[in-house]
Design a protein around this motif. Structure first.
Motif, short mmCIF file in Angstrom:
data_model
loop_
_atom_site.label_atom_id
_atom_site.label_comp_id
_atom_site.label_asym_id
_atom_site.label_seq_id
_atom_site.Cartn_x
_atom_site.Cartn_y
_atom_site.Cartn_z
N THR A 276 0.90 -1.08 -0.11
CA THR A 276 -0.02 0.00 0.13
C THR A 276 0.80 1.23 -0.06
OG1 THR A 276 0.02 0.09 2.36
CG2 THR A 276 -1.95 -1.13 1.26
N PHE A 277 2.09 1.17 0.14
CA PHE A 277 3.19 2.45 0.29
C PHE A 277 2.89 3.32 1.42
CE2 PHE A 277 2.59 1.03 -4.12
CZ PHE A 277 4.03 0.66 -4.45
N GLN A 278 2.05 2.81 2.52
CA GLN A 278 1.73 3.42 3.65
C GLN A 278 2.81 3.03 4.72
OE1 GLN A 278 -0.84 5.60 4.03
NE2 GLN A 278 -1.06 4.84 1.74
N LYS A 279 3.10 4.30 5.52
CA LYS A 279 4.13 4.18 6.51
C LYS A 279 3.47 3.19 7.79
CE LYS A 279 5.83 8.84 6.14
NZ LYS A 279 6.00 10.07 6.58
N SER A 280 4.33 2.03 8.43
CA SER A 280 3.80 1.32 9.29
C SER A 280 4.02 1.99 10.88
CB SER A 280 4.44 0.04 9.18
OG SER A 280 5.89 0.34 9.68
N ALA A 281 3.64 1.38 11.78
CA ALA A 281 3.84 1.68 13.36
C ALA A 281 5.38 1.95 13.55
CB ALA A 281 3.03 0.69 14.02
N GLY A 282 6.09 1.34 12.72
CA GLY A 282 7.54 1.48 13.16
C GLY A 282 8.43 2.56 12.75
N PHE A 283 7.58 3.35 11.75
CA PHE A 283 8.58 4.27 11.14
C PHE A 283 8.92 5.51 11.94
CE2 PHE A 283 8.95 8.32 8.67
CZ PHE A 283 9.35 8.08 7.75
N ASP A 284 8.27 5.97 13.02
CA ASP A 284 8.62 6.97 13.90
C ASP A 284 10.02 6.42 14.82
OD1 ASP A 284 7.11 8.77 12.83
OD2 ASP A 284 5.49 8.53 14.52
N ALA A 285 9.85 5.23 15.31
CA ALA A 285 11.01 4.69 16.15
C ALA A 285 12.18 4.47 15.38
CB ALA A 285 10.37 3.34 16.57
N LEU A 286 12.17 4.00 14.08
CA LEU A 286 13.07 3.91 13.27
C LEU A 286 13.91 5.28 12.89
CD1 LEU A 286 15.04 2.33 11.42
CD2 LEU A 286 13.20 2.24 9.62
#
Length: 313
Positions: A276-286
């Motif tokens: 879907t090319f959507q950011k996942s929940a892990g984006f901010d932490a990464l």
């Protein structure tokens, strides 16, 4: 670091160069992100994260808006964006990789893509051309053809003359300015890779791959520090395989001249949904981890980059 400077007038249809310029008449093809002052001898580069797809280009392609994004290093410039706040400029592409790949030689062209013969100076036999991933790519993702037919050669010339060359001129200028100010320059070339990538006999999925062209493009201390910082954060890190660095790393990395280049690939499964090319929940932490990684990397003492043996290059 000179690039070949073939004159566009040698090409059929070179008077049509304005077409590619018009593709980015509203959105610039690339941009420099920086604070008020460069405080560190590091420069970050994101050549494959561009996601502005010109209407003219989409009209030429046989793929829909989602399929054509499969080669995009989605959001990489955002993931490494914390480096800008730390005083390091970033050069970021807005043009998509499917449109033009600046991590290739300037004339790495597949003659099968064009209606006219390509000039003799083009590199038509590289492994990247054979794989459909030349300067003007033939394919995206898992072997999807971008175009239904051949392109005018002038189309490739236009993209190279009006986007590729200015991009590299800007990158070279930033590196030269950094080198002049600090006595050395470090280029971090930022990329992402599919979550399906596996390495080694056990098929381990790496979170990161650090590439230094097998020790040619950067001092060993930089590579070792980068790998150590990421593994210290709990990530799985591979070195050079399967990605050792492309044209940018190879072309600009000259340790003997105090110019260092390191390629970093991030596994997309860490931060996005590849369908879907959507950011996942892990984006901010990464992104937070990469800001901390960037800060620690940029804190390396100067002597690691300047006091090198003569055989470093």
């Amino acid at each position: 670091m000179a690039l070949s400077n073939h004159d566009a007038v040698l090409f059929p249809g070179s008077h049509k160069l304005k077409t590619a310029a018009e593709d980015f008449s509203v959105v610039p093809p690339f941009e420099i992100r920086s604070g008020a002052e460069q405080r560190v001898p590091f420069l970050f580069n994101s050549p494959h994260s561009g996601r502005y797809y010109p209407d003219r280009f989409l009209a030429m392609a046989r793929l829909d808006r989602n399929a054509i994004r499969r080669s995009e290093d989605c959001y990489v410039e955002e993931l490494f964006g914390g480096a800008v706040a730390l005083g390091a400029p970033m050069l970021a592409a807005n043009f998509p990789r499917a449109y033009l790949d600046v991590n290739r030689e300037p004339w790495e062209l597949d003659p099968r893509m064009f209606a006219e013969p390509v000039p003799s100076f083009c590199n038509i036999r590289s492994a990247r051309v054979a794989g459909g991933l030349g300067t003007v790519p033939k394919l995206v993702g898992e072997g999807l053809d971008i175009y239904s037919g051949r392109l005018p050669l002038a189309e490739a010339v236009a993209r190279i003359e009006t986007v590729y060359k200015p991009y590299h001129e800007t990158l070279k200028r930033l590196l030269t300015k950094t080198h002049a100010r600090f006595g050395y320059a470090v280029l971090i070339d930022c990329h992402s890779m599919p979550a399906s990538i596996r390495v080694g006999d056990n098929g381990v999925r790496p979170d990161f791959i650090v590439g230094d062209r097998f020790g040619i493009s950067a001092t060993a201390a930089l590579t070792e520090t980068a790998i150590g910082l990421l593994t210290g954060m709990g990530y799985t890190v591979a070195h050079n395989k399967p990605y050792a660095g492309g044209f940018i790393t190879e072309h600009y990395g000259r340790p003997a001249r105090h110019l260092h280049a390191l390629q970093i690939e991030v596994n997309r499964g860490l931060y996005m949904n590849e369908r879907t090319f959507q950011k996942s929940a892990g984006f901010d932490a990464l992104a937070d981890d990469l800001a901390r990684f960037s800060a620690d990397l940029m804190a390396m003492p100067d002597h690691h980059f300047i006091d090198l043996p003569l055989a470093a290059e």
